[in-house]
Design a protein around this motif. Structure first.
Motif, mmCIF file in Angstrom:
data_model
loop_
_atom_site.group_PDB
_atom_site.id
_atom_site.type_symbol
_atom_site.label_atom_id
_atom_site.label_comp_id
_atom_site.label_asym_id
_atom_site.label_seq_id
_atom_site.Cartn_x
_atom_site.Cartn_y
_atom_site.Cartn_z
ATOM 1 N N ASP A 83 0.711 -1.161 -0.110
ATOM 2 C CA ASP A 83 0.025 0.307 -0.100
ATOM 3 C C ASP A 83 0.920 1.441 -0.065
ATOM 4 O OD1 ASP A 83 -1.367 -2.358 0.756
ATOM 5 O OD2 ASP A 83 -2.849 -1.020 1.817
ATOM 6 N N VAL A 84 0.642 2.126 -0.997
ATOM 7 C CA VAL A 84 1.572 3.475 -1.424
ATOM 8 C C VAL A 84 1.057 4.419 -0.235
ATOM 9 C CG1 VAL A 84 2.517 5.224 -2.746
ATOM 10 C CG2 VAL A 84 2.398 2.636 -3.264
ATOM 11 N N HIS A 85 -0.440 4.505 -0.329
ATOM 12 C CA HIS A 85 -1.026 5.586 0.357
ATOM 13 C C HIS A 85 -0.462 7.029 0.146
ATOM 14 C CE1 HIS A 85 -4.485 3.929 2.235
ATOM 15 N NE2 HIS A 85 -3.534 2.714 2.817
ATOM 16 N N GLY A 86 -0.440 7.432 -1.255
ATOM 17 C CA GLY A 86 0.098 8.784 -1.407
ATOM 18 C C GLY A 86 1.610 9.224 -0.931
ATOM 19 N N ARG A 87 2.176 8.312 -0.828
ATOM 20 C CA ARG A 87 3.697 8.320 -0.660
ATOM 21 C C ARG A 87 4.633 8.563 -2.075
ATOM 22 N NH1 ARG A 87 5.739 8.878 4.728
ATOM 23 N NH2 ARG A 87 7.539 9.433 3.496
ATOM 24 N N LEU A 88 4.323 9.567 -2.722
ATOM 25 C CA LEU A 88 5.019 9.444 -3.855
ATOM 26 C C LEU A 88 6.674 9.390 -3.643
ATOM 27 C CD1 LEU A 88 5.042 9.795 -7.076
ATOM 28 C CD2 LEU A 88 4.969 12.348 -6.676
ATOM 29 N N ASP A 89 7.186 10.158 -2.733
ATOM 30 C CA ASP A 89 8.617 9.899 -2.500
ATOM 31 C C ASP A 89 8.912 8.626 -2.203
ATOM 32 O OD1 ASP A 89 7.118 9.656 -0.179
ATOM 33 O OD2 ASP A 89 8.554 10.799 1.119
ATOM 34 N N LEU A 90 8.158 7.869 -1.421
ATOM 35 C CA LEU A 90 8.870 6.556 -1.296
ATOM 36 C C LEU A 90 8.653 5.584 -2.482
ATOM 37 C CD1 LEU A 90 7.304 5.798 2.171
ATOM 38 C CD2 LEU A 90 9.561 6.436 1.812
ATOM 39 N N LEU A 91 7.500 5.822 -3.217
ATOM 40 C CA LEU A 91 7.195 5.047 -4.485
ATOM 41 C C LEU A 91 8.315 5.301 -5.607
ATOM 42 C CD1 LEU A 91 5.632 3.151 -6.131
ATOM 43 C CD2 LEU A 91 4.408 5.161 -6.783
ATOM 44 N N ASN A 92 8.708 6.701 -5.614
ATOM 45 C CA ASN A 92 9.836 6.694 -6.647
ATOM 46 C C ASN A 92 11.146 6.320 -6.219
ATOM 47 O OD1 ASN A 92 8.773 8.577 -8.769
ATOM 48 N ND2 ASN A 92 8.737 10.359 -7.414
ATOM 49 N N ASP A 93 11.460 6.131 -5.022
ATOM 50 C CA ASP A 93 12.562 5.703 -4.623
ATOM 51 C C ASP A 93 12.679 3.945 -4.688
ATOM 52 O OD1 ASP A 93 15.473 6.352 -3.351
ATOM 53 O OD2 ASP A 93 14.774 4.703 -1.806
ATOM 54 N N LEU A 94 11.322 3.469 -4.492
ATOM 55 C CA LEU A 94 11.415 2.074 -4.442
ATOM 56 C C LEU A 94 11.432 1.482 -6.214
ATOM 57 C CD1 LEU A 94 10.739 -0.552 -2.951
ATOM 58 C CD2 LEU A 94 8.496 -0.330 -3.058
ATOM 59 N N LEU A 95 10.853 2.283 -6.644
ATOM 60 C CA LEU A 95 10.717 1.837 -8.349
ATOM 61 C C LEU A 95 12.131 1.884 -8.883
ATOM 62 C CD1 LEU A 95 7.541 3.694 -9.869
ATOM 63 C CD2 LEU A 95 8.038 1.243 -9.168
ATOM 64 N N GLN A 96 13.079 3.017 -8.215
ATOM 65 C CA GLN A 96 14.367 2.999 -8.851
ATOM 66 C C GLN A 96 15.183 1.748 -8.260
ATOM 67 O OE1 GLN A 96 16.454 6.684 -7.705
ATOM 68 N NE2 GLN A 96 18.627 5.549 -8.020
ATOM 69 N N LEU A 97 14.946 1.391 -6.953
ATOM 70 C CA LEU A 97 15.531 0.148 -6.464
ATOM 71 C C LEU A 97 15.087 -1.032 -7.168
ATOM 72 C CD1 LEU A 97 15.339 0.254 -2.544
ATOM 73 C CD2 LEU A 97 17.367 0.599 -4.077
ATOM 74 N N ILE A 98 13.816 -1.107 -7.411
ATOM 75 C CA ILE A 98 13.505 -2.242 -8.098
ATOM 76 C C ILE A 98 13.962 -2.506 -9.848
ATOM 77 C CG2 ILE A 98 11.380 -3.274 -9.534
ATOM 78 C CD1 ILE A 98 9.777 -2.365 -7.112
ATOM 79 N N GLU A 99 14.024 -1.162 -10.338
ATOM 80 C CA GLU A 99 14.897 -1.374 -11.748
ATOM 81 C C GLU A 99 16.291 -1.691 -11.615
ATOM 82 O OE1 GLU A 99 15.127 1.624 -15.632
ATOM 83 O OE2 GLU A 99 14.344 2.544 -13.704
ATOM 84 N N GLU A 100 17.055 -1.183 -10.509
ATOM 85 C CA GLU A 100 18.519 -1.547 -10.215
ATOM 86 C C GLU A 100 18.442 -3.113 -10.107
ATOM 87 O OE1 GLU A 100 19.466 0.983 -7.275
ATOM 88 O OE2 GLU A 100 19.736 2.567 -8.180
ATOM 89 N N PHE A 120 10.192 -0.568 -17.892
ATOM 90 C CA PHE A 120 11.301 -1.632 -17.964
ATOM 91 C C PHE A 120 10.483 -2.990 -17.697
ATOM 92 C CE2 PHE A 120 11.554 -0.237 -13.693
ATOM 93 C CZ PHE A 120 11.300 -1.441 -12.689
ATOM 94 N N ALA A 121 8.965 -2.677 -17.057
ATOM 95 C CA ALA A 121 8.112 -3.867 -16.851
ATOM 96 C C ALA A 121 6.786 -3.552 -17.132
ATOM 97 C CB ALA A 121 8.217 -4.307 -15.319
ATOM 98 N N LYS A 122 5.992 -4.455 -17.151
ATOM 99 C CA LYS A 122 4.592 -4.192 -17.388
ATOM 100 C C LYS A 122 3.764 -4.101 -16.003
ATOM 101 C CE LYS A 122 0.318 -5.927 -19.805
ATOM 102 N NZ LYS A 122 -0.241 -7.045 -20.738
ATOM 103 N N CYS A 123 3.051 -3.333 -15.678
ATOM 104 C CA CYS A 123 2.377 -2.795 -14.530
ATOM 105 C C CYS A 123 0.927 -3.376 -14.716
ATOM 106 C CB CYS A 123 2.379 -1.300 -14.194
ATOM 107 S SG CYS A 123 4.028 -0.654 -13.958
ATOM 108 N N TYR A 124 0.556 -3.849 -13.277
ATOM 109 C CA TYR A 124 -0.733 -4.394 -13.203
ATOM 110 C C TYR A 124 -1.180 -3.578 -11.715
ATOM 111 C CZ TYR A 124 0.044 -7.781 -16.558
ATOM 112 O OH TYR A 124 0.230 -8.799 -17.973
ATOM 113 N N PHE A 125 -2.622 -3.272 -11.920
ATOM 114 C CA PHE A 125 -3.076 -2.852 -10.528
ATOM 115 C C PHE A 125 -4.356 -3.270 -9.761
ATOM 116 C CE2 PHE A 125 -0.864 0.458 -13.645
ATOM 117 C CZ PHE A 125 0.042 1.027 -12.559
ATOM 118 N N ILE A 126 -4.117 -3.555 -8.581
ATOM 119 C CA ILE A 126 -5.357 -4.147 -7.932
ATOM 120 C C ILE A 126 -6.009 -3.281 -7.120
ATOM 121 C CG2 ILE A 126 -5.769 -5.925 -6.147
ATOM 122 C CD1 ILE A 126 -3.590 -7.448 -7.022
ATOM 123 N N LYS A 127 -7.087 -3.295 -7.210
ATOM 124 C CA LYS A 127 -8.177 -2.123 -6.412
ATOM 125 C C LYS A 127 -8.211 -2.423 -4.893
ATOM 126 C CE LYS A 127 -12.027 -1.014 -8.531
ATOM 127 N NZ LYS A 127 -13.222 -0.986 -9.152
#
Length: 273
Positions: free
Chosen positions: A27-44, A83-90
Motif C-alpha cells: 500500500d503506497v497511500h500517497g507516498r510518492l517520495d517512497l514510491l519513486n525511490d522504490l521503483l528505482q531500487l526495483i529497476e536496479e 522496464f516492466a508491465k504494470c498491473y493494478f489491484i483495486k
C-alpha cells in the motif's frame, strides 16, 4: 535521507510463473517520495538479473492518507516504469472513492474522514469549503478537481492476479470458500477471518491492507503492508521461480499518524459489488 535495503527471505515450495519475474508493491497511500525511490531500487535489482519478462503488481490503496495521492496516480497512469508491465489491484480506498463519484455520494463524507481528506487536498480541494456540506456538493467539488482520466484509471483496476502458485489481492480471501467464489468485498476488505486462518487457499496469498511492523510470512499468506503513510517504510516482494526477496525503502515517518485499526469502520467492510 532515504535508507535502502534488500533482504533475502528464503525459498519455499511455492513457484512463480515460469520465465517471468514479479515485483509486488504494498500500500503506497500517497507516498510518492517512497514510491519513486522504490521503483528505482526495483529497476536496479531487475537490471542485475537475467533478462526475462518482468511485471510490477500494485496491491491497491495507492491513494489517501499520505500527502500526494494525485502525484502517485498521475505517475502510474501516464508514466509507469518502462522496464516492466504494470498491473493494478483495486484497494478499498480506490473502490470507495470511485463508487462515491459514480452514483454513491453517501460514501464521500466517511471517505474524507478516513484518509480521503489528504487525497482531496492533493487535488487542490479546499477542505474547509466542503466541511459539513451536503453529499451532492462534495461530489461536485471532487468531480471538478479530480481528472476524469484518474477516476477511469482507478475504476479499471483488477480484483486479483494469479502468478504461478501465488495470488495477489488487496486484503485477502475468506477461508473455506473456493477461489472462484470469493467476493470483491472480501478481497478488498477482509481482515480478522483471513489473518487468523491457517487454511490452505490453494495458493500463497500476497496481500496488503493490514499493517504490520515487518513483512509477515506464513505458509498460506505473505503480508507486505508496512504502513508507508505513517512509518515511511514501503515494501516490495520479488518473486522469481522458487525465490522470494524483500526490497524496501524508508524515508521520513509522519508522526501525525497512528496506525489505526479501521476494521470496525463500515466504509471499509461494506462493498455492494
Amino acid at each position: 535521507m532515504f535508507k535502502r535495503s534488500t533482504k533475502k527471505i528464503g525459498s519455499e515450495t511455492a513457484q512463480g510463473s515460469r520465465e517471468k519475474r514479479a515485483y509486488v508493491i504494498g500500500d503506497v497511500h500517497g507516498r510518492l517520495d517512497l514510491l519513486n525511490d522504490l521503483l528505482q531500487l526495483i529497476e536496479e535489482d531487475n537490471d542485475r538479473r537475467e533478462n526475462k519478462e518482468t511485471i510490477i503488481v500494485f496491491l491497491g490503496d495507492l491513494i489517501d492518507r499520505g500527502p500526494d495521492s494525485r502525484g502517485v496516480i498521475d505517475l502510474l497512469s501516464t508514466a509507469p516504469p518502462s522496464f516492466a508491465k504494470c498491473y493494478f489491484i483495486k484497494g478499498n480506498h480506490e473502490d470507495v472513492l470511485v463508487r462515491g463519484l459514480e452514483g454513491e455520494p453517501r460514501l464521500l463524507t466517511p471517505w474524507l474522514k478516513f484518509g480521503g481528506q489528504a487525497c482531496a487536498q492533493s487535488y487542490g480541494v479546499d477542505i474547509g469549503a466542503i466541511h459539513g456540506q451536503e453529499e451532492h456538493v462534495i461530489e461536485h467539488v471532487l468531480l471538478s478537481a479530480i481528472p476524469a482520466a484518474h477516476i477511469n484509471f482507478m475504476k479499471n483496476f483488477y480484483e486479483s492476479i494469479r502468478f504461478g502458485d501465488y495470488l495477489f489481492v488487496h486484503a485477502g480471501l475468506r477461508p473455506n470458500v473456493p477461489l472462484e467464489q470469493q467476493s470483491a468485498k472480501d478481497m478488498m476488505g477482509i481482515r480478522k477471518e483471513f489473518l487468523e486462518s491457517d487454511a490452505d487457499f490453494g495458493c500463497v496469498v500476497v496481500h496488503g491492507h493490514s499493517v504490520s511492523d515487518a513483512v509477515v510470512i506464513k505458509d498460506n499468506r505473505i503480508g507486505i503492508d508496512t504502513g508507508a503513510y505513517a512509518t515511511g517504510v514501503l515494501t516490495a516482494l520479488r518473486i522469481e521461480d522458487d525465490d522470494r526477496s524483500v526490497i524496501q525503502t524508508s524515508g521520513p515517518a509522519d508522526p501525525a499518524f497512528a496506525l489505526e485499526d479501521v476494521e470496525a469502520n463500515p466504509l471499509f467492510t461494506d462493498n455492494s459489488h
